[in-house]
Write an enzyme that holds these catalytic residues in place. Structure first.
Site, PDB file in Angstrom:
ATOM      1  N   LYS A  91     -28.654 -42.040 -25.030  1.00  0.00           N
ATOM      2  CA  LYS A  91     -29.388 -42.970 -25.909  1.00  0.00           C
ATOM      3  C   LYS A  91     -29.312 -41.836 -27.144  1.00  0.00           C
ATOM      4  O   LYS A  91     -28.657 -41.829 -27.838  1.00  0.00           O
ATOM      5  CB  LYS A  91     -31.351 -42.328 -25.691  1.00  0.00           C
ATOM      6  CG  LYS A  91     -31.965 -41.790 -27.218  1.00  0.00           C
ATOM      7  CD  LYS A  91     -33.345 -41.950 -26.370  1.00  0.00           C
ATOM      8  CE  LYS A  91     -33.706 -39.553 -25.855  1.00  0.00           C
ATOM      9  NZ  LYS A  91     -33.930 -38.860 -27.566  1.00  0.00           N
ATOM     10  N   ASN A  92     -28.484 -40.525 -27.385  1.00  0.00           N
ATOM     11  CA  ASN A  92     -28.258 -39.031 -27.859  1.00  0.00           C
ATOM     12  C   ASN A  92     -27.090 -39.612 -28.198  1.00  0.00           C
ATOM     13  O   ASN A  92     -26.769 -39.769 -29.235  1.00  0.00           O
ATOM     14  CB  ASN A  92     -28.556 -38.147 -28.282  1.00  0.00           C
ATOM     15  CG  ASN A  92     -29.819 -37.855 -27.257  1.00  0.00           C
ATOM     16  OD1 ASN A  92     -31.026 -37.935 -28.319  1.00  0.00           O
ATOM     17  ND2 ASN A  92     -30.480 -36.153 -27.015  1.00  0.00           N
TER      18      ASN A  92
ATOM     19  N   ARG B  40     -36.023 -38.625 -35.538  1.00  0.00           N
ATOM     20  CA  ARG B  40     -35.367 -37.562 -35.638  1.00  0.00           C
ATOM     21  C   ARG B  40     -33.598 -37.833 -35.878  1.00  0.00           C
ATOM     22  O   ARG B  40     -33.249 -37.254 -36.745  1.00  0.00           O
ATOM     23  CB  ARG B  40     -35.235 -35.764 -34.952  1.00  0.00           C
ATOM     24  CG  ARG B  40     -34.856 -34.553 -35.875  1.00  0.00           C
ATOM     25  CD  ARG B  40     -34.786 -33.222 -34.704  1.00  0.00           C
ATOM     26  NE  ARG B  40     -33.834 -32.697 -36.007  1.00  0.00           N
ATOM     27  CZ  ARG B  40     -33.953 -31.876 -36.670  1.00  0.00           C
ATOM     28  NH1 ARG B  40     -35.757 -31.738 -37.285  1.00  0.00           N
ATOM     29  NH2 ARG B  40     -33.464 -30.624 -37.386  1.00  0.00           N
TER      30      ARG B  40
ATOM     31  N   CYS C 106     -41.039 -30.611 -35.629  1.00  0.00           N
ATOM     32  CA  CYS C 106     -41.918 -31.555 -34.211  1.00  0.00           C
ATOM     33  C   CYS C 106     -42.244 -30.965 -33.748  1.00  0.00           C
ATOM     34  O   CYS C 106     -42.292 -29.542 -33.106  1.00  0.00           O
ATOM     35  CB  CYS C 106     -40.870 -33.041 -33.951  1.00  0.00           C
ATOM     36  SG  CYS C 106     -39.943 -32.542 -32.805  1.00  0.00           S
TER      37      CYS C 106
ATOM     38  N   ARG D 107     -36.701 -27.484 -36.165  1.00  0.00           N
ATOM     39  CA  ARG D 107     -36.050 -28.005 -36.306  1.00  0.00           C
ATOM     40  C   ARG D 107     -35.794 -28.609 -36.887  1.00  0.00           C
ATOM     41  O   ARG D 107     -35.474 -29.970 -38.156  1.00  0.00           O
ATOM     42  CB  ARG D 107     -36.674 -29.816 -35.483  1.00  0.00           C
ATOM     43  CG  ARG D 107     -36.687 -29.471 -33.881  1.00  0.00           C
ATOM     44  CD  ARG D 107     -37.074 -30.628 -33.221  1.00  0.00           C
ATOM     45  NE  ARG D 107     -35.742 -31.066 -33.221  1.00  0.00           N
ATOM     46  CZ  ARG D 107     -35.454 -32.543 -32.224  1.00  0.00           C
ATOM     47  NH1 ARG D 107     -36.541 -33.117 -32.322  1.00  0.00           N
ATOM     48  NH2 ARG D 107     -34.227 -32.916 -31.933  1.00  0.00           N
TER      49      ARG D 107
ATOM     50  N   ASP E 299     -32.892 -30.532 -22.558  1.00  0.00           N
ATOM     51  CA  ASP E 299     -33.294 -31.303 -22.353  1.00  0.00           C
ATOM     52  C   ASP E 299     -33.547 -32.300 -20.631  1.00  0.00           C
ATOM     53  O   ASP E 299     -34.490 -32.979 -20.140  1.00  0.00           O
ATOM     54  CB  ASP E 299     -32.496 -33.128 -22.239  1.00  0.00           C
ATOM     55  CG  ASP E 299     -32.609 -32.857 -24.283  1.00  0.00           C
ATOM     56  OD1 ASP E 299     -33.662 -32.481 -24.997  1.00  0.00           O
ATOM     57  OD2 ASP E 299     -31.824 -33.683 -24.686  1.00  0.00           O
TER      58      ASP E 299
ATOM     59  N   ILE F 242     -33.045 -22.657 -26.797  1.00  0.00           N
ATOM     60  CA  ILE F 242     -32.826 -23.516 -28.234  1.00  0.00           C
ATOM     61  C   ILE F 242     -33.311 -23.966 -28.613  1.00  0.00           C
ATOM     62  O   ILE F 242     -33.670 -24.203 -30.039  1.00  0.00           O
ATOM     63  CB  ILE F 242     -31.964 -24.989 -27.428  1.00  0.00           C
ATOM     64  CG1 ILE F 242     -30.799 -24.518 -26.159  1.00  0.00           C
ATOM     65  CG2 ILE F 242     -31.920 -26.255 -28.213  1.00  0.00           C
ATOM     66  CD1 ILE F 242     -29.686 -24.002 -27.286  1.00  0.00           C
TER      67      ILE F 242
ATOM     68  N   ARG G 195     -39.393 -43.936 -25.244  1.00  0.00           N
ATOM     69  CA  ARG G 195     -38.263 -43.934 -26.137  1.00  0.00           C
ATOM     70  C   ARG G 195     -36.888 -43.281 -25.826  1.00  0.00           C
ATOM     71  O   ARG G 195     -35.823 -43.351 -26.380  1.00  0.00           O
ATOM     72  CB  ARG G 195     -38.826 -42.344 -26.679  1.00  0.00           C
ATOM     73  CG  ARG G 195     -40.017 -42.661 -28.164  1.00  0.00           C
ATOM     74  CD  ARG G 195     -40.264 -41.466 -28.486  1.00  0.00           C
ATOM     75  NE  ARG G 195     -39.345 -41.371 -29.485  1.00  0.00           N
ATOM     76  CZ  ARG G 195     -38.830 -39.965 -30.939  1.00  0.00           C
ATOM     77  NH1 ARG G 195     -40.151 -39.336 -30.259  1.00  0.00           N
ATOM     78  NH2 ARG G 195     -37.971 -40.039 -30.610  1.00  0.00           N
TER      79      ARG G 195
HETATM   80  C1  EPZ Z   1     -29.973 -32.834 -30.477  1.00  0.00           C
HETATM   81  O1  EPZ Z   1     -31.522 -32.352 -31.100  1.00  0.00           O
HETATM   82  C2  EPZ Z   1     -31.031 -33.543 -29.136  1.00  0.00           C
HETATM   83  N1  EPZ Z   1     -31.687 -34.789 -30.028  1.00  0.00           N
HETATM   84  C3  EPZ Z   1     -32.109 -33.090 -28.548  1.00  0.00           C
HETATM   85  O2  EPZ Z   1     -32.441 -34.353 -27.249  1.00  0.00           O
HETATM   86  C4  EPZ Z   1     -30.998 -32.185 -27.621  1.00  0.00           C
HETATM   87  O3  EPZ Z   1     -32.637 -31.296 -26.988  1.00  0.00           O
HETATM   88  C5  EPZ Z   1     -30.745 -30.787 -28.819  1.00  0.00           C
HETATM   89  O4  EPZ Z   1     -29.640 -31.673 -30.233  1.00  0.00           O
HETATM   90  C6  EPZ Z   1     -30.083 -29.939 -27.931  1.00  0.00           C
HETATM   91  O5  EPZ Z   1     -28.858 -30.107 -27.131  1.00  0.00           O
HETATM   92  C7  EPZ Z   1     -30.259 -36.201 -30.593  1.00  0.00           C
HETATM   93  O6  EPZ Z   1     -29.270 -35.751 -30.484  1.00  0.00           O
HETATM   94  C8  EPZ Z   1     -31.400 -37.305 -31.505  1.00  0.00           C
HETATM   95  P1  EPZ Z   1     -30.072 -28.962 -33.243  1.00  0.00           P
HETATM   96  P2  EPZ Z   1     -31.104 -31.986 -32.851  1.00  0.00           P
HETATM   97  O7  EPZ Z   1     -29.365 -29.042 -34.012  1.00  0.00           O
HETATM   98  O8  EPZ Z   1     -29.609 -32.261 -32.817  1.00  0.00           O
HETATM   99  C9  EPZ Z   1     -31.976 -25.024 -35.034  1.00  0.00           C
HETATM  100  C10 EPZ Z   1     -34.295 -35.249 -26.377  1.00  0.00           C
HETATM  101  O9  EPZ Z   1     -34.539 -35.002 -24.894  1.00  0.00           O
HETATM  102  N2  EPZ Z   1     -31.161 -26.334 -36.049  1.00  0.00           N
HETATM  103  O10 EPZ Z   1     -28.441 -29.043 -31.772  1.00  0.00           O
HETATM  104  O11 EPZ Z   1     -32.031 -31.940 -33.347  1.00  0.00           O
HETATM  105  C11 EPZ Z   1     -32.819 -26.116 -34.065  1.00  0.00           C
HETATM  106  O12 EPZ Z   1     -33.885 -25.559 -34.947  1.00  0.00           O
HETATM  107  C12 EPZ Z   1     -33.821 -34.151 -27.396  1.00  0.00           C
HETATM  108  O13 EPZ Z   1     -33.642 -36.381 -26.191  1.00  0.00           O
HETATM  109  C13 EPZ Z   1     -31.336 -25.126 -36.957  1.00  0.00           C
HETATM  110  O14 EPZ Z   1     -31.895 -24.176 -37.271  1.00  0.00           O
HETATM  111  O15 EPZ Z   1     -30.636 -29.649 -32.187  1.00  0.00           O
HETATM  112  C14 EPZ Z   1     -32.683 -25.635 -32.818  1.00  0.00           C
HETATM  113  O16 EPZ Z   1     -32.947 -24.882 -32.712  1.00  0.00           O
HETATM  114  C15 EPZ Z   1     -34.976 -33.424 -28.069  1.00  0.00           C
HETATM  115  N3  EPZ Z   1     -30.742 -25.255 -38.337  1.00  0.00           N
HETATM  116  C16 EPZ Z   1     -31.820 -25.327 -32.611  1.00  0.00           C
HETATM  117  O17 EPZ Z   1     -30.608 -25.182 -33.520  1.00  0.00           O
HETATM  118  C17 EPZ Z   1     -30.414 -26.916 -38.584  1.00  0.00           C
HETATM  119  O18 EPZ Z   1     -29.926 -27.375 -39.371  1.00  0.00           O
HETATM  120  C18 EPZ Z   1     -30.681 -26.142 -31.723  1.00  0.00           C
HETATM  121  O19 EPZ Z   1     -30.316 -27.679 -32.804  1.00  0.00           O
HETATM  122  C19 EPZ Z   1     -29.946 -27.215 -37.157  1.00  0.00           C
HETATM  123  C20 EPZ Z   1     -31.151 -26.789 -36.086  1.00  0.00           C
END
Ligand code: EPZ
Length: 419
Positions: free
Chosen positions: A22-23, A94, A118, A123, A306, A328, A398
């Protein structure tokens, strides 16, 4: 609204085909915006998230052809008609924020709704925006939207944390920028590497994807390509947990250990036997009770956030106490209160959950507010006495294609009820 009813199941036996990721798929779909030639994706999972993102891309002018019952998508962004990603769609998904990098990279202009918080945490998107600003974009926030514009040039972008989404957005923005962009502390997730591979197949010049430093040298244009979506490692890990809870042996077709090495190590430490076969990964429960194992989630190659909920469901039955630390997302234990309602012994303090195994759980009506939490309740229900009813099934749609069919295929006692 549909519900899933789960009864005590197992021992499980058989094979489960694992779908495309998916991702990965969602980000590849966004990348189609970067070229005026078609990007054809194969091994596409049939999920509601894919449908939602398709709707957004179509609103931007992308034409999408669906072949092989939706397993192949031909995305043609020849004539973009809009650079506005509307709140109505971005709020649902997202990943749709990841049209930002490709849009500004292709057209020099993008207006994209902020995705908002969310269920699993705030996030933020500050890393995405700082990255684009470093490349010369003018970025304003107004009325809940990001207005980004500018002729991008290569820059050094160092993330405070290896964010998956920010790495992917900046990488996409950089492929058609003037000069070289160096992304430091980049995400190393297989999804990010797969996106780079697809961009390279489209003519991008990218080195180092899958490592902490990615170097992107801008090119004038990208061309079309055909690309296969990699195996979904989270779906893979989810089904690997199933025999860990219900017993038996399941072979997950298409699975490879390199996608989930840290997770496999923990599964083995708990007592499960994992074998790489020609067809995939086979997981066997040796009988008796599994052992409690501690887990700390971390960016790839660490233990994936995840899969934390699914692993917690398995630890509910293990011998001893395990400590699960979530590093995370700040609010990713929503499955814990539901598991407690089923009789699990879990104590959550901040970002740490201590789970003491019990002999059995008792079924209860449960609901969860995100995808992975929901699936963990279905897994737990397979070793609970009585009938576990999981509500809010749309979360599962989803991210899990044919969840019920796949689990029933290995003998699980799971049923979907439509209303
Ligand atoms: C991706 O989310 C995945 N989603 C998530 O999958 C997954 O849990 C996550 O990566 C971690 O592996 C998709 O790819 C669509 P991050 P993403 O940016 O990109 C903080 C699922 O169940 N952060 O690596 O949103 C953030 O708040 C899901 O399939 C900032 O502070 O994750 C988080 O605490 C849900 N500022 C951490 O970093 C930013 O600008 C990691 O987020 C960006 C992120």
């Amino acid at each position: 609204m549909d519900r899933i009813v789960v009864k005590r199941s197992g021992p499980l036996s058989g094979q489960i085909p694992i779908a495309g990721a998916k991702n990965t798929c969602l980000k590849l779909m966004c990348a189609s915006l970067l070229s005026d030639e078609p990007l054809t994706l194969t091994n596409v999972p049939r999920l509601s998230d894919v449908a939602t993102l398709s709707e957004l891309l179509e609103s931007l002018g992308v034409q999408i052809g669906r072949l092989d019952e939706g397993r192949t998508l031909a995305l043609s962004a020849t004539d973009l008609t809009s650079h506005l990603a509307h709140y109505d769609i971005v709020r649902k998904l997202r990943a749709s924020f990841n049209v930002l990098g490709p849009l500004i990279g292709r057209t020099g202009e993008a207006i994209v709704s902020l995705p908002g918080g969310c269920a699993i945490g705030a996030r933020a998107v500050d890393f995405h925006l700082e990255g684009l600003k470093a490349m010369g974009a003018k970025v304003d926030l107004k009325d809940g939207y990001v207005y980004a514009s500018g002729d991008l040039k290569g820059a050094e972008v160092e993330f405070p944390f290896p964010s998956v989404g920010a790495t992917e957005n900046v990488m996409c923005a950089a492929v058609r920028a003037r000069g070289t962009t160096v992304i430091k502390n980049a995400a190393r997730e297989p999804d990010t590497k797969a996106l780079a591979d697809c961009l390279i197949a489209m003519g991008a010049d990218i080195e180092g994807a899958g490592t902490e430093q990615i170097v992107v040298r801008g090119v004038d244009r990208l061309h079309g390509a055909t690309h296969r979506v990699i195996t979904d490692r989270i779906e893979l890990g989810t089904y690997m947990v199933a025999p860990g809870i219900a017993g038996g042996e399941v072979e997950c077709l298409g699975g490879t250990r390199d996608l989930l090495a840290a997770f496999c190590d923990k599964m083995e430490a708990a007592g499960l036997e994992i074998t790489q076969t020609d067809a995939g990964l086979k997981v066997r429960h040796p009988g008796g009770r599994l052992k409690a194992v501690d887990v700390t989630t971390a960016p790839f190659p660490g233990f994936p956030t995840d899969l934390q909920a699914q692993f917690m469901a398995m630890m509910c039955f293990a011998e001893g106490t395990s400590t699960l630390e979530e590093t995370i997302f700040e609010n990713r234990f929503m499955h814990a209160p539901e598991l407690i309602r089923m009789g699990a012994n879990i104590d959550v303090q901040g970002n740490t959950a201590r789970v003491t195994g019990v002999d059995h759980l008792r079924a209860a009506p449960v609901m969860a507010t995100d995808l992975r939490a929901s699936v963990s309740l279905i897994l737990a229900g397979m070793a609970a006495e009585g009938e576990t009813i999981v509500n809010r099934v749309y979360h599962l749609d989803r991210g899990y294609e044919h969840l019920v069919r796949k689990l029933r295929g290995v003998g699980a006692n799971v049923e979907r009820l439509s209303e």
